[in-house]
Design a protein around this motif. Structure first.
Motif, short mmCIF file in Angstrom:
data_model
loop_
_atom_site.label_atom_id
_atom_site.label_comp_id
_atom_site.label_asym_id
_atom_site.label_seq_id
_atom_site.Cartn_x
_atom_site.Cartn_y
_atom_site.Cartn_z
N ASN A 92 0.82 -1.21 0.00
CA ASN A 92 0.00 0.00 0.00
C ASN A 92 0.86 1.26 0.00
OD1 ASN A 92 -3.08 -0.24 0.11
ND2 ASN A 92 -2.43 -1.90 1.47
N ALA A 93 1.96 1.24 0.73
CA ALA A 93 2.85 2.40 0.74
C ALA A 93 3.45 2.64 -0.65
CB ALA A 93 3.96 2.20 1.77
N ILE A 94 3.87 1.57 -1.31
CA ILE A 94 4.47 1.69 -2.64
C ILE A 94 3.46 2.23 -3.64
CG2 ILE A 94 5.43 0.33 -4.57
CD1 ILE A 94 6.64 -1.53 -2.36
N LEU A 95 2.18 1.85 -3.48
CA LEU A 95 1.14 2.22 -4.45
C LEU A 95 0.55 3.61 -4.22
CD1 LEU A 95 -0.83 -1.13 -4.75
CD2 LEU A 95 0.42 0.02 -6.58
N THR A 96 0.96 4.30 -3.18
CA THR A 96 0.41 5.63 -2.90
C THR A 96 0.42 6.50 -4.18
OG1 THR A 96 1.28 5.49 -0.65
CG2 THR A 96 0.65 7.68 -1.45
N PRO A 97 -0.71 7.12 -4.56
CA PRO A 97 -1.91 7.44 -3.79
C PRO A 97 -3.02 6.38 -3.87
CG PRO A 97 -2.03 8.53 -5.88
CD PRO A 97 -0.71 7.80 -5.86
N TYR A 98 -2.74 5.23 -4.45
CA TYR A 98 -3.74 4.18 -4.59
C TYR A 98 -3.64 3.22 -3.40
CZ TYR A 98 -3.38 6.11 -9.28
OH TYR A 98 -3.33 6.97 -10.35
N SER A 99 -4.62 2.36 -3.26
CA SER A 99 -4.59 1.43 -2.13
C SER A 99 -5.17 0.08 -2.53
CB SER A 99 -5.39 2.01 -0.95
OG SER A 99 -6.76 2.16 -1.31
N LEU A 100 -4.76 -0.94 -1.79
CA LEU A 100 -5.25 -2.31 -1.96
C LEU A 100 -6.08 -2.71 -0.75
CD1 LEU A 100 -2.01 -4.25 -3.06
CD2 LEU A 100 -3.91 -3.59 -4.54
N ASP A 101 -7.25 -3.25 -1.01
CA ASP A 101 -8.07 -3.85 0.04
C ASP A 101 -8.04 -5.36 -0.20
OD1 ASP A 101 -9.93 -4.65 1.90
OD2 ASP A 101 -11.67 -3.91 0.77
N VAL A 102 -7.18 -6.05 0.53
CA VAL A 102 -6.98 -7.49 0.30
C VAL A 102 -8.15 -8.24 0.96
CG1 VAL A 102 -5.50 -9.47 0.73
CG2 VAL A 102 -4.49 -7.23 0.18
N ARG A 103 -8.91 -8.95 0.12
CA ARG A 103 -10.07 -9.69 0.61
C ARG A 103 -9.74 -11.14 0.97
NH1 ARG A 103 -13.54 -5.94 1.90
NH2 ARG A 103 -15.26 -7.43 1.69
N GLU A 104 -8.76 -11.71 0.30
CA GLU A 104 -8.34 -13.08 0.61
C GLU A 104 -6.91 -13.27 0.13
OE1 GLU A 104 -9.31 -17.63 -0.81
OE2 GLU A 104 -11.02 -16.28 -0.53
N VAL A 105 -6.13 -13.99 0.93
CA VAL A 105 -4.76 -14.37 0.56
C VAL A 105 -4.77 -15.86 0.24
CG1 VAL A 105 -2.36 -14.50 1.28
CG2 VAL A 105 -3.79 -12.57 2.04
N ALA A 106 -4.57 -16.19 -1.02
CA ALA A 106 -4.56 -17.61 -1.42
C ALA A 106 -3.24 -18.27 -1.07
CB ALA A 106 -4.82 -17.72 -2.92
N TRP A 107 -2.16 -17.50 -1.15
CA TRP A 107 -0.82 -18.03 -0.85
C TRP A 107 0.11 -16.86 -0.69
CZ3 TRP A 107 3.51 -17.32 -4.11
CH2 TRP A 107 4.67 -17.98 -3.70
N TRP A 108 1.13 -17.01 0.17
CA TRP A 108 2.15 -15.97 0.28
C TRP A 108 3.44 -16.57 0.79
CZ3 TRP A 108 4.44 -14.18 4.91
CH2 TRP A 108 3.90 -14.74 6.08
N SER A 109 4.54 -15.84 0.56
CA SER A 109 5.83 -16.31 1.01
C SER A 109 6.81 -15.14 1.02
CB SER A 109 6.35 -17.43 0.09
OG SER A 109 7.56 -17.96 0.59
N VAL A 110 7.95 -15.36 1.60
CA VAL A 110 9.06 -14.40 1.57
C VAL A 110 10.28 -15.13 1.06
CG1 VAL A 110 10.58 -12.93 2.94
CG2 VAL A 110 8.13 -13.05 3.49
N TYR A 111 10.98 -14.53 0.12
CA TYR A 111 12.20 -15.18 -0.37
C TYR A 111 13.30 -14.15 -0.57
CZ TYR A 111 11.37 -13.49 -5.16
OH TYR A 111 11.20 -12.70 -6.26
N GLU A 112 14.52 -14.64 -0.47
CA GLU A 112 15.70 -13.83 -0.73
C GLU A 112 16.29 -14.25 -2.07
OE1 GLU A 112 17.89 -13.25 3.36
OE2 GLU A 112 16.79 -15.14 3.35
N VAL A 113 16.64 -13.28 -2.87
CA VAL A 113 17.12 -13.56 -4.22
C VAL A 113 18.49 -14.21 -4.15
CG1 VAL A 113 17.79 -12.57 -6.43
CG2 VAL A 113 15.80 -11.66 -5.19
N GLY A 114 18.65 -15.33 -4.85
CA GLY A 114 19.94 -15.98 -4.98
C GLY A 114 20.16 -16.40 -6.42
#
Length: 626
Positions: A298-320
Motif C-alpha cells: 500500500n505504501a508503494i502504491l500511494t496514492p492508490y490502495s489495496l483492500d486485500v479480501r483473501e490471501v490464497a498463498w504468500w511467502s518471503v524469499y531472498e534472491v539468490g
C-alpha cells in the motif's frame, strides 16, 4: 487437423494414441524395482520428462513424488511464448491459452515529478514489441500445467504412465558395469516408512533447489545471494489502482512492486520489495508477516490502495543466483571417459529470482532437451554418448539465465540506472520470451551448415514458424506448429524453383538419393515394420503457390504409406500462400535447402539440396544402424 484412421476407422477420441509397449501392461501398485528411467519429482521439469518419455512405449519409466497427490497451488505462474510453442507440440496449447490470463502490455509506474511520494504511469510497452512469436505470453497456475502434462502421459501417450505419489528419494549409488547401474533407495511417506531399492538405467532428478539427487552425485551449487528480499502473495483484492488487470512494474520512493494479474479475472500475484538485507541477520526477513507485506504494498502504491479480501498463498524469499557445476553425475575431469546415468534439471541445478518468469519455463526446456535423447538411447537408436550433450548444452543456457536475471533483478529495485527499465524490457524481450537459446556447434548442431542458404533460420535456435499452404486441403498452416513432441526429427525440404514433376530438378535428385542410397537416413535407421517417417518426418515446401502443385508429380518420399492399411499420407506437401512467401520471409536460397530440426524443435543443420550425402553424414554422427 489431426491425422488418424491410418490403422483403421476410429470413432473414439482420436487424440488417444494406441497403447504400446509398457502401456499394454498392468501398472504395479508400487514403483517397480527395475526401470529404464526413474524420475524424482513431479514439478515442471519432472512432469515434462514424464510426458515426453510416455511417447516411447517400450521405455519403462516411473515417477515418484513425495506429496500424496497432485499439486494444488503452484508457485510459478508465468508461461513464456517458447513454452506455449512447446505445448503446441505436446497437443494442449489451445486449452492453456483459453484458460490463462494473456499479457498484452506492461505499464511502468514511477515517482510523480510533481509529487514524488505518489506514483504515476510513466510508460506502456507491448508485451511482444518485436513480433517474436505468434504465441501469447500467459499467466496460469503451475498446477494446471502439470495437470495437462500428466494427462498427456496417462491418457493420450502410448505408455499410459501415472505418477507414484507418496514416495521420496533418499540416496543413490552408481555401480559401473551393471545393466541397471543406478541403485536408488526410496521410502514410502508415512505408513511405517517402508524402504525400497530400485535399480534403473537412468535417473532424472527434478527435486527442487534442495535436491537430494544433486547432493547424491556430488554436484556443487555455485553462486551467491543478492541480499535482497521480496514478499510475494496471490491475493483477491479491491483497489483503485487503475492497472490492476495489467502487468505493471512499479518503482516508488517506498520500494518496488512487480504486479502480475492471474487467470480467472480477480486473482493477482504481487511481488513486494522488502529491501536490502544484511548477511548477518540470519535470514530474519523470512519471518515477515503477511500484514507487513500488505502494508508495504500500500505504501508503494500511494496514492492508490489495496483492500486485500483473501490471501490464497504468500511467502518471503531472498534472491539468490546459482548454477550447478554440472548437470549429470560425470565429474568435469572425467567428461568423455564415461557416459552419464544421473541427471538433474530445473531448480536442482539453477536458481534465480522469480521476477523474470523463467523458472518453470527453463526447467521444462531442460527436460525437453534430454527426454528425446533418453528415448533414442533406450530404444537402441543412438549410443549412450549422446547423453553427454545435455550438460554441454543446458549448463551454458542456465548461466545465461543467471546473468540476465541478475541484471533484471537489480534494475527492479533501482529507480535510476544508465538505461530505463522500460527500454531494457523492450531491448531484451527475446530472452524472457524463451527465444535467445542458441546451441553451439556439436554433433547435434552442425557447425558446417550453410547458414547463408537460410539466413532467417538461425542455426542452433528454435525453428521459428511461418505460414505455408498445404496442397492436400488448401489450408494455410503454420509450418512449425505441425511439429509434434513425439521424438521424431523434422526435415523441412525447401524445393528449388522447378515445379513439382520436373524430371531433373534439384529436389527430384535429392529425393531419389534419399530413397535409394543405402546410407540415406531413411534407409539406414529404418527398422523392419516401421513407417518411412518413424524417425524422420520429411516435408517438402515448393516455391510455387500450393494450388499449382500436382501431388501426383511429387516424389514418393513425401507421400509415405503409413499404418497397417498402408494408406498414402498426402499432408507433407506445401507451397506458398496468397499472403506469405516463406522463401522470402526466411531468406531461403532459391536453389533449394534442407533444414534439419531436432525433436526438441531446434535447428540442427542447414544443407543445400545439391549435397544430399551431407544430411546422411550428419545423422551418421548421431545414430547407429541396427
Amino acid at each position: 487437423m489431426q491425422q488418424f484412421h491410418h490403422h483403421g476407422y476410429v470413432s473414439t477420441n482420436p487424440r488417444v494414441k494406441p497403447a504400446a509397449g509398457v502401456g499394454l501392461e498392468e501398472r504395479p501398485a508400487d514403483p517397480p524395482t527395475e526401470l529404464d528411467v526413474l524420475i524424482v519429482g513431479s514439478g515442471p521439469a519432472g512432469m515434462l520428462m514424464f510426458s515426453q518419455l510416455a511417447e516411447f512405449g517400450d521405455v519403462r519409466t516411473a515417477m515418484i513424488e513425495r506429496r500424496e497427490g497432485r499439486l494444488v497451488l503452484g508457485h510459478a505462474d508465468g508461461v513464456q511464448q517458447r513454452s506455449v510453442e512447446m505445448f503446441q507440440a505436446f497437443g494442449f496449447a489451445d486449452e492453456v491459452i483459453a484458460e490463462a490470463y494473456r499479457i498484452t502490455e506492461t505499464s511502468f509506474w514511477k515517482p510523480d515529478p510533481a509529487n514524488p511520494d505518489h506514483i504515476y504511469r510513466a510508460a506502456r510497452t507491448p508485451d511482444d514489441p518485436l513480433g517474436i512469436s505468434e504465441f501469447p505470453h500467459l499467466i496460469i497456475n503451475q498446477a494446471r500445467i502439470l495437470d495437462y502434462l500428466r494427462e498427456r502421459a496417462g491418457t493420450y501417450s502410448p505408455a499410459r504412465l501415472s505418477p507414484y505419489y507418496g514416495w521420496e528419494f533418499l540416496d543413490l549409488e552408481v555401480v559401473d558395469g551393471e545393466e541397471y547401474p543406478v541403485h536408488a533407495r526410496l521410502r514410502r511417506v508415512g505408513d511405517g516408512g517402508e524402504e525400497r531399492l530400485v535399480r534403473t538405467k537412468y535417473l532424472f532428478g527434478a527435486d527442487g533447489a534442495h535436491s537430494r539427487v544433486r547432493r547424491a552425485i556430488g554436484a556443487q551449487h555455485l553462486g551467491k545471494a543478492q541480499l535482497h528480499a521480496w514478499g510475494v502473495m496471490d491475493v483477491l483484492v479491491n483497489t483503485d489502482f487503475p492497472d490492476i488487470r495489467n502487468k505493471a512494474i512499479i518503482q516508488s520512493r517506498h520500494g518496488s512492486i512487480l504486479h502480475i494479474p492471474r487467470e480467472g479475472g480477480y486473482l493477482a500475484r504481487i511481488y513486494v520489495d522488502l529491501g536490502a538485507q544484511s548477511a548477518e541477520d540470519d535470514h530474519a526477513v523470512r519471518q515477515t508477516p503477511i500484514d507487513e507485506i500488505i502494508r508495504r504494498a500500500n505504501a508503494i502504491l500511494t496514492p492508490y490502495s489495496l483492500d486485500v479480501r483473501e490471501v490464497a498463498w504468500w511467502s518471503v524469499y531472498e534472491v539468490g543466483h546459482r548454477v550447478t557445476d554440472r548437470f549429470d553425475d560425470v565429474p568435469t575431469d572425467e567428461v568423455g571417459t564415461r557416459d552419464p546415468h544421473v541427471f538433474i534439471a530445473g531448480d536442482a541445478c539453477h536458481t534465480h529470482s522469480a521476477k523474470a518468469g523463467q523458472g518453470m519455463n527453463v526447467s521444462m526446456q531442460d527436460a525437453f532437451n534430454l527426454g528425446w535423447k533418453l528415448g533414442h538411447v533406450l530404444t537402441g537408436r543412438a549410443p549412450a554418448s549422446l547423453l553427454a550433450t545435455y550438460t554441454a548444452e543446458r549448463q551454458q543456457i542456465a548461466q545465461d539465465l543467471i546473468d540476465f536475471d541478475s541484471r533484471w533483478s537489480s534494475m527492479m529495485v533501482k529507480e535510476e540506472a544508465e538505461e530505463s527499465i522500460e527500454d531494457f524490457y523492450v531491448r531484451t524481450a527475446e530472452f524472457p520470451a524463451g527465444f535467445m537459446t542458441q546451441y553451439r556447434p556439436s554433433i547435434l548442431t552442425w557447425g558446417d551448415s550453410d547458414q547463408e542458404a537460410a539466413r532467417g533460420i538461425p542455426l542452433g535456435k528454435r525453428f521459428k514458424s511461418v505460414e505455408v499452404g498445404r496442397r492436400s486441403d488448401a489450408n494455410p498452416k503454420q509450418l512449425g506448429h505441425l511439429h509434434e513432441a513425439d521424438g521424431r526429427w523434422r526435415l523441412y525440404v525447401f524445393a528449388d524453383e522447378a515445379p513439382a514433376g520436373a524430371p531433373d530438378s534439384a529436389l527430384a535428385r535429392w529425393a531419389m538419393w534419399m530413397s535409394e542410397n543405402p546410407v540415406s537416413p531413411f534407409r539406414a535407421y529404418r527398422r523392419q515394420g516401421e513407417d518411412l517417417d518413424a524417425l524422420i518426418d520429411a516435408k517438402v515446401i515448393y516455391q510455387q503457390h500450393h494450388h499449382d502443385i500436382d501431388p501426383n508429380a511429387v516424389p514418393e518420399l513425401f507421400k509415405p504409406v503409413t499404418g497397417g492399411l498402408e494408406l498414402v499420407n498426402l499432408e507433407k506437401i506445401f507451397g506458398i500462400t496468397d499472403d506469405v512467401d516463406i522463401f522470402a520471409e526466411r531468406e531461403i536460397d532459391r536453389g533449394g535447402v534442407v533444414v534439419a530440426v531436432r525433436p526438441d524443435m531446434y535447428v540442427a543443420a542447414i544443407v543445400p539440396l545439391s549435397r544430399p550425402s551431407e544430411i546422411a553424414d550428419f545423422f551418421a554422427g548421431i545414430y547407429r544402424r541396427d
